[in-house]
Scaffold this active site. Structure first.
Site, short mmCIF file in Angstrom:
data_model
loop_
_atom_site.label_atom_id
_atom_site.label_comp_id
_atom_site.label_asym_id
_atom_site.label_seq_id
_atom_site.Cartn_x
_atom_site.Cartn_y
_atom_site.Cartn_z
N LYS A 44 0.82 -1.21 0.00
CA LYS A 44 0.00 0.00 0.00
C LYS A 44 0.86 1.27 0.00
O LYS A 44 2.08 1.22 0.28
CB LYS A 44 -0.91 -0.02 1.23
CG LYS A 44 -1.95 -1.14 1.21
CD LYS A 44 -2.86 -1.06 2.44
CE LYS A 44 -3.94 -2.12 2.39
NZ LYS A 44 -4.84 -2.03 3.57
N TYR A 79 -12.47 -1.61 -3.69
CA TYR A 79 -12.99 -1.80 -2.33
C TYR A 79 -14.52 -1.66 -2.29
O TYR A 79 -15.07 -1.34 -1.23
CB TYR A 79 -12.35 -0.80 -1.38
CG TYR A 79 -10.99 -1.21 -0.87
CD1 TYR A 79 -10.82 -2.35 -0.08
CD2 TYR A 79 -9.85 -0.47 -1.15
CE1 TYR A 79 -9.58 -2.73 0.40
CE2 TYR A 79 -8.60 -0.83 -0.67
CZ TYR A 79 -8.48 -1.97 0.11
OH TYR A 79 -7.24 -2.35 0.60
N PHE A 131 -15.40 4.01 7.08
CA PHE A 131 -14.05 4.44 6.69
C PHE A 131 -13.82 4.37 5.18
O PHE A 131 -12.69 4.55 4.72
CB PHE A 131 -13.00 3.59 7.43
CG PHE A 131 -13.14 2.09 7.25
CD1 PHE A 131 -12.63 1.45 6.13
CD2 PHE A 131 -13.76 1.33 8.21
CE1 PHE A 131 -12.74 0.08 5.96
CE2 PHE A 131 -13.89 -0.06 8.07
CZ PHE A 131 -13.37 -0.68 6.93
N ARG A 141 -2.19 -13.97 4.39
CA ARG A 141 -2.81 -13.24 5.51
C ARG A 141 -2.03 -13.48 6.81
O ARG A 141 -1.88 -12.57 7.62
CB ARG A 141 -4.29 -13.60 5.63
CG ARG A 141 -5.10 -13.04 4.44
CD ARG A 141 -6.59 -13.17 4.63
NE ARG A 141 -7.12 -12.33 5.69
CZ ARG A 141 -7.49 -11.06 5.54
NH1 ARG A 141 -7.38 -10.46 4.36
NH2 ARG A 141 -7.99 -10.40 6.56
N THR A 172 -5.45 -7.04 10.70
CA THR A 172 -5.71 -5.74 10.10
C THR A 172 -5.13 -4.59 10.92
O THR A 172 -4.48 -3.69 10.38
CB THR A 172 -7.24 -5.53 9.95
OG1 THR A 172 -7.80 -6.66 9.27
CG2 THR A 172 -7.54 -4.26 9.19
N ARG A 193 2.51 -6.35 9.25
CA ARG A 193 1.73 -5.25 9.84
C ARG A 193 2.21 -4.90 11.24
O ARG A 193 2.20 -3.73 11.63
CB ARG A 193 0.24 -5.62 9.81
CG ARG A 193 -0.35 -5.49 8.38
CD ARG A 193 -1.70 -6.14 8.29
NE ARG A 193 -2.45 -5.70 7.11
CZ ARG A 193 -3.64 -6.21 6.77
NH1 ARG A 193 -4.17 -7.18 7.49
NH2 ARG A 193 -4.26 -5.77 5.69
N ASN A 233 -1.74 0.13 7.01
CA ASN A 233 -1.23 -1.14 7.53
C ASN A 233 -0.39 -1.91 6.50
O ASN A 233 -0.32 -3.13 6.51
CB ASN A 233 -2.38 -1.98 8.09
CG ASN A 233 -3.45 -2.26 7.04
OD1 ASN A 233 -3.29 -1.90 5.87
ND2 ASN A 233 -4.52 -2.92 7.44
N HIS A 283 -2.22 -5.36 1.53
CA HIS A 283 -3.55 -5.95 1.33
C HIS A 283 -3.38 -7.41 0.96
O HIS A 283 -2.42 -7.77 0.27
CB HIS A 283 -4.29 -5.23 0.19
CG HIS A 283 -5.52 -5.97 -0.25
ND1 HIS A 283 -6.73 -5.83 0.42
CD2 HIS A 283 -5.72 -6.89 -1.22
CE1 HIS A 283 -7.61 -6.63 -0.17
NE2 HIS A 283 -7.04 -7.28 -1.16
N GLU A 289 -10.20 -9.98 -7.38
CA GLU A 289 -9.10 -9.02 -7.22
C GLU A 289 -7.97 -9.28 -8.21
O GLU A 289 -7.37 -8.33 -8.73
CB GLU A 289 -8.59 -9.07 -5.77
CG GLU A 289 -9.64 -8.55 -4.79
CD GLU A 289 -9.22 -8.67 -3.34
OE1 GLU A 289 -8.12 -9.19 -3.06
OE2 GLU A 289 -9.99 -8.22 -2.48
#
Ligand code: GDP
Length: 139
Positions: A11, A51, A59, A87, A93, A104, A114, A117, A128
């Site tokens: 990100k 998203y 948010f 993950r 998260t 993270r 964070n 993704h 995705e």
């Protein structure tokens, strides 16, 4: 178990802080094969499309502003159990809740900024991956 693919994004907070190389190193050390990659800047509309599942979340505007605020690095990753494995490599998260040693936990700034993704299920991974990569890039 059969090989699986997942979509990873480094990100804007991580790219902007020069963490791309460190995160790629962790991806390779974890045993993922990189099938495709691109560096790009998302438009606000592209971030909203990516998203879309979060459109009703409070948010959403902040998240899509953030995701369109600078360059991202997008990767198609392959491994056994790739979705859960990535993950686990990222961590929870919220960096404050993430396990020690995860990306993270070590580099995340807050619950929004964070670093990375990762797809959360096979159907979202398929959506995705196709959002960013034409099928011939994924052969
Ligand atoms: P993920 O699957 O772990 O990325 O988490 P989610 O799907 O729940 O959320 C998507 C992304 O939205 C997260 O990675 C964060 O960047 C952001 N996000 C999640 N929760 C919050 C929140 O409470 N506030 C803000 N500003 N951003 C959030």
């Amino acid at each position: 178990m059969a090989k699986e693919r997942t979509l990873a994004i480094i990100k804007p907070d991580a790219v902007g802080r020069g963490l791309t190389g460190e995160i790629l190193k962790r991806i390779h050390e974890a045993g993922f094969q990189v099938i495709a990659t691109k560096s790009m800047r998302l438009s606000k509309a592209e971030a909203e499309g990516f998203y879309a599942v979060h459109r009703q979340r409070p948010f959403f505007a902040d998240l899509t502003d953030f995701m369109s605020s600078g360059k991202v690095v997008v990767l198609a990753l392959e491994a056994e159990n790739a979705i859960a494995k990535w993950r686990d490599t990222m961590g929870a998260t919220d960096p404050a809740q993430a396990a020690p040693g995860t990306i993270r936990k070590e580099f995340g700034v807050n619950i929004q900024n964070n670093c990375t993704h990762g797809s959360d299920a096979p159907d979202t991974a398929a959506f995705e991956l196709s959002f960013f990569f034409p099928s011939h890039d994924l052969l």
